[in-house]
Scaffold this motif. Structure first.
Motif, PDB file in Angstrom:
ATOM      1  N   LYS A  24       5.936  -3.480  -6.342  1.00 59.37           N
ATOM      2  CA  LYS A  24       5.535  -4.187  -4.500  1.00 59.37           C
ATOM      3  C   LYS A  24       4.081  -4.935  -5.422  1.00 59.37           C
ATOM      4  O   LYS A  24       3.498  -5.659  -5.100  1.00 59.37           O
ATOM      5  CB  LYS A  24       4.407  -2.506  -4.082  1.00 59.37           C
ATOM      6  CG  LYS A  24       6.223  -2.337  -3.550  1.00 59.37           C
ATOM      7  CD  LYS A  24       4.577  -1.846  -2.413  1.00 59.37           C
ATOM      8  CE  LYS A  24       4.136   0.085  -2.314  1.00 59.37           C
ATOM      9  NZ  LYS A  24       5.116   0.810  -3.245  1.00 59.37           N
ATOM     10  N   THR A  26       1.125  -3.551  -6.498  1.00 59.56           N
ATOM     11  CA  THR A  26      -0.269  -3.799  -5.480  1.00 59.56           C
ATOM     12  C   THR A  26      -1.429  -4.412  -6.535  1.00 59.56           C
ATOM     13  O   THR A  26      -2.473  -4.489  -5.673  1.00 59.56           O
ATOM     14  CB  THR A  26      -0.127  -2.180  -5.011  1.00 59.56           C
ATOM     15  OG1 THR A  26       1.028  -2.188  -4.251  1.00 59.56           O
ATOM     16  CG2 THR A  26      -1.501  -2.162  -3.843  1.00 59.56           C
ATOM     17  N   ARG A  82      11.478   3.552  -8.487  1.00 60.44           N
ATOM     18  CA  ARG A  82      11.409   2.563  -7.903  1.00 60.44           C
ATOM     19  C   ARG A  82      12.517   2.200  -7.057  1.00 60.44           C
ATOM     20  O   ARG A  82      13.478   1.222  -7.357  1.00 60.44           O
ATOM     21  CB  ARG A  82      10.841   0.825  -8.642  1.00 60.44           C
ATOM     22  CG  ARG A  82       9.557   1.227  -9.020  1.00 60.44           C
ATOM     23  CD  ARG A  82       9.134  -0.442 -10.155  1.00 60.44           C
ATOM     24  NE  ARG A  82       7.949  -0.690  -9.589  1.00 60.44           N
ATOM     25  CZ  ARG A  82       7.385  -1.009 -10.080  1.00 60.44           C
ATOM     26  NH1 ARG A  82       8.215  -2.029 -11.078  1.00 60.44           N
ATOM     27  NH2 ARG A  82       6.141  -1.360 -10.478  1.00 60.44           N
ATOM     28  N   ARG A 239      -5.102  12.870   8.513  1.00 63.84           N
ATOM     29  CA  ARG A 239      -5.246  10.685   8.156  1.00 63.84           C
ATOM     30  C   ARG A 239      -6.855  10.692   9.244  1.00 63.84           C
ATOM     31  O   ARG A 239      -7.212   9.378   8.958  1.00 63.84           O
ATOM     32  CB  ARG A 239      -4.737  11.260  10.472  1.00 63.84           C
ATOM     33  CG  ARG A 239      -3.280  11.092  10.270  1.00 63.84           C
ATOM     34  CD  ARG A 239      -1.823   9.729  10.785  1.00 63.84           C
ATOM     35  NE  ARG A 239      -1.087  10.025  11.172  1.00 63.84           N
ATOM     36  CZ  ARG A 239      -0.149  11.012  11.471  1.00 63.84           C
ATOM     37  NH1 ARG A 239      -0.660  12.093  12.241  1.00 63.84           N
ATOM     38  NH2 ARG A 239       1.200  10.997  11.309  1.00 63.84           N
ATOM     39  N   LEU A 274      -5.238  -4.739   3.702  1.00 63.25           N
ATOM     40  CA  LEU A 274      -4.473  -3.570   2.935  1.00 63.25           C
ATOM     41  C   LEU A 274      -4.994  -2.626   3.503  1.00 63.25           C
ATOM     42  O   LEU A 274      -4.450  -1.684   3.131  1.00 63.25           O
ATOM     43  CB  LEU A 274      -4.693  -4.583   1.166  1.00 63.25           C
ATOM     44  CG  LEU A 274      -3.511  -4.989   0.711  1.00 63.25           C
ATOM     45  CD1 LEU A 274      -3.823  -5.530  -0.322  1.00 63.25           C
ATOM     46  CD2 LEU A 274      -2.759  -4.158   0.490  1.00 63.25           C
ATOM     47  N   LYS A 277      -2.871  -0.832   5.498  1.00 67.43           N
ATOM     48  CA  LYS A 277      -2.419  -0.572   5.946  1.00 67.43           C
ATOM     49  C   LYS A 277      -1.695   0.904   4.850  1.00 67.43           C
ATOM     50  O   LYS A 277      -0.943   1.363   5.062  1.00 67.43           O
ATOM     51  CB  LYS A 277      -1.548  -1.289   4.821  1.00 67.43           C
ATOM     52  CG  LYS A 277       0.090  -2.030   5.344  1.00 67.43           C
ATOM     53  CD  LYS A 277      -0.110  -3.324   4.446  1.00 67.43           C
ATOM     54  CE  LYS A 277       1.866  -2.874   3.537  1.00 67.43           C
ATOM     55  NZ  LYS A 277       2.420  -4.031   3.273  1.00 67.43           N
ATOM     56  N   PHE A 278      -2.380   0.985   3.694  1.00 64.83           N
ATOM     57  CA  PHE A 278      -2.669   1.900   3.152  1.00 64.83           C
ATOM     58  C   PHE A 278      -2.731   3.044   3.879  1.00 64.83           C
ATOM     59  O   PHE A 278      -1.580   4.476   3.040  1.00 64.83           O
ATOM     60  CB  PHE A 278      -3.883   1.804   1.399  1.00 64.83           C
ATOM     61  CG  PHE A 278      -3.064   1.006   0.434  1.00 64.83           C
ATOM     62  CD1 PHE A 278      -2.395  -0.195   0.287  1.00 64.83           C
ATOM     63  CD2 PHE A 278      -3.189   1.882  -0.422  1.00 64.83           C
ATOM     64  CE1 PHE A 278      -2.385  -0.201  -0.975  1.00 64.83           C
ATOM     65  CE2 PHE A 278      -2.826   1.312  -2.146  1.00 64.83           C
ATOM     66  CZ  PHE A 278      -2.670  -0.291  -1.827  1.00 64.83           C
ATOM     67  N   ARG A 280      -2.249   4.227   6.732  1.00 64.46           N
ATOM     68  CA  ARG A 280      -0.991   4.666   7.016  1.00 64.46           C
ATOM     69  C   ARG A 280       0.491   4.465   6.297  1.00 64.46           C
ATOM     70  O   ARG A 280       1.204   4.931   6.812  1.00 64.46           O
ATOM     71  CB  ARG A 280      -0.520   3.495   8.110  1.00 64.46           C
ATOM     72  CG  ARG A 280      -1.598   3.353   9.560  1.00 64.46           C
ATOM     73  CD  ARG A 280      -0.937   2.340  10.285  1.00 64.46           C
ATOM     74  NE  ARG A 280      -0.772   1.137   9.880  1.00 64.46           N
ATOM     75  CZ  ARG A 280      -2.205   0.259  10.307  1.00 64.46           C
ATOM     76  NH1 ARG A 280      -3.053   1.258  10.738  1.00 64.46           N
ATOM     77  NH2 ARG A 280      -2.177  -0.949  10.482  1.00 64.46           N
ATOM     78  N   ARG A 281       0.715   3.989   4.917  1.00 66.61           N
ATOM     79  CA  ARG A 281       1.826   4.512   3.806  1.00 66.61           C
ATOM     80  C   ARG A 281       1.954   6.129   3.826  1.00 66.61           C
ATOM     81  O   ARG A 281       1.377   7.066   4.011  1.00 66.61           O
ATOM     82  CB  ARG A 281       1.937   3.663   2.616  1.00 66.61           C
ATOM     83  CG  ARG A 281       0.812   4.977   1.992  1.00 66.61           C
ATOM     84  CD  ARG A 281       0.038   4.539   0.740  1.00 66.61           C
ATOM     85  NE  ARG A 281      -0.608   5.450   0.352  1.00 66.61           N
ATOM     86  CZ  ARG A 281      -1.566   4.822  -1.286  1.00 66.61           C
ATOM     87  NH1 ARG A 281      -1.051   3.840  -1.917  1.00 66.61           N
ATOM     88  NH2 ARG A 281      -2.002   5.829  -1.879  1.00 66.61           N
ATOM     89  N   THR A 282       3.246   5.910   4.012  1.00 67.78           N
ATOM     90  CA  THR A 282       3.452   6.980   4.299  1.00 67.78           C
ATOM     91  C   THR A 282       4.048   8.041   2.314  1.00 67.78           C
ATOM     92  O   THR A 282       4.146   8.853   1.567  1.00 67.78           O
ATOM     93  CB  THR A 282       5.435   7.579   4.509  1.00 67.78           C
ATOM     94  OG1 THR A 282       5.954   6.598   3.487  1.00 67.78           O
ATOM     95  CG2 THR A 282       4.943   7.449   6.050  1.00 67.78           C
ATOM     96  N   LYS A 283       3.723   6.889   1.659  1.00 68.24           N
ATOM     97  CA  LYS A 283       3.708   7.754   0.019  1.00 68.24           C
ATOM     98  C   LYS A 283       3.065   7.371  -1.074  1.00 68.24           C
ATOM     99  O   LYS A 283       2.909   5.683  -1.021  1.00 68.24           O
ATOM    100  CB  LYS A 283       5.714   7.332  -0.189  1.00 68.24           C
ATOM    101  CG  LYS A 283       5.820   7.320  -2.281  1.00 68.24           C
ATOM    102  CD  LYS A 283       5.695   8.725  -2.696  1.00 68.24           C
ATOM    103  CE  LYS A 283       6.208   8.959  -4.124  1.00 68.24           C
ATOM    104  NZ  LYS A 283       4.968   9.315  -4.792  1.00 68.24           N
TER     105      LYS A 283
END
Ligand code: FPP
Ligand code: MG
Ligand code: MG
Length: 283
Positions: A24, A26, A82, A239, A274, A277-278, A280-283
């Motif tokens: 990605k 990042t 990856r 959360r 970003l 988005k981070f 909500r990421r799952t990993k």
């Protein structure tokens, strides 16, 4: 930057930089956005020298990141990374360790060429933190497994220290004030921190304490922990803590001096997006 004297080392060191294997990206994305976000507009020109130096730092940081992943896969005996073969799986442990060493050395040689000792020192701190985080994970005692402070410190070292110190290095290279340097650092810190729901579940169900102390090598412990987790507020609390960090990351950006420059404003918005988005990421 990854070309070595020995062709095999060149291809091993370049393994995760090939098209399709680059991930990605990042770190460099965040760093270049940060560079634009703190830019004082046309005066320090986005297209000229400072931009080239910032791009160089973004490349250096990605090399350090890849080096740490290569070493991590050796330590974890991981076959994949990856979604493809890990480097140790592909070329063997010994070669992978040397390729990771080589990338780290090349990253620091490149950092030295930026001719800024504070930047080199920030990157050295980040690597020190990566190694410390990894060691904290390896040497954890049963009591430490139950400590949120220990967990957050280890997580900061492993996942946030590289991006926070590099964000600060971007501000240092841009010759920004210490206030802006601190805001850039804070953004990276809050972006990188994540947390473990099970430690929250433990506060509600003391029975979980013993399971966390033992660790999760035993699949039965994983099963029992998940059962308690679903009964607890662990996920919700995780959360909301992640949301708090995303908010703090965004407020570091909002605290930067006002700007009317559209590129600066777009970059700031992208950094805030970003952070969301981070969260909500799952990993
Ligand atoms: C991934 O963790 C590993 C890290 C984020 C850091 C690893 C650091 C070292 C091996 C120290 C050496 C550092 C350098 C720069 C040579 P993980 O195993 O929990 O996650 P993952 O394998 O699923 O990505
Ligand atoms: Mg791993
Ligand atoms: Mg690991």
């Amino acid at each position: 930057m990854v070309v070595a004297e020995v062709p095999e080392l060149t291809s091993a060191a370049g393994y995760f930089f090939r098209a399709g294997a680059e991930g990605k990206r990042t770190c460099p994305t965040v760093l270049l956005l940060m560079a634009s976000a703190i830019s004082m507009g046309i005066a320090d020109g986005l297209e000229n020298k400072p931009r080239a130096r910032h791009m160089h730092l973004a490349e250096i940081t990605e090399m350090i990141h890849i080096s740490s992943l290569i070493h991590d896969d050796v330590l974890d005996d991981a076959d994949t990374r990856r979604g493809m073969d890990s480097l140790n799986f592909k070329v063997g442990k010994k070669f992978a360790v040397l390729a990771g060493d080589f990338l780290l050395f090349r990253a620091f040689s490149a950092a030295v060429s930026l001719d800024n000792t504070e930047v080199v020192s920030l990157l050295a701190t980040a690597v020190n933190n990566l190694v410390t985080g990894e060691l904290m994970q390896m040497s954890i005692t049963p009591a430490q497994r139950c400590s949120m402070d220990y967990y957050l410190q280890k997580t900061y070292y492993k996942t946030a220290a590289l991006i926070s110190n590099s964000c600060k290095a971007i501000a240092v290279l841009a010759e920004q004030t210490t206030e802006v340097q601190a805001l850039a650092y804070q953004y990276g810190r809050h972006l990188g921190i994540v947390t473990a729901p099970i430690l929250f579940a433990m506060e509600e169900f003391p029975e979980v304490h013993e399971i966390v102390e033992q660790g999760f090598d035993d699949p039965l412990n994983v099963k029992t922990a998940l059962k308690y987790l679903s009964k607890s507020q662990g996920i919700e609390r995780t959360r909301s803590l992640a949301a708090e960090h995303a908010k703090l990351a965004a407020s570091a950006i909002d605290d930067l001096l006002d700007s009317e420059d559209q590129v600066v404003l777009n970059s700031r918005q992208a950094l805030k997006d970003l952070a969301q988005k981070f969260m909500r990421r799952t990993k």
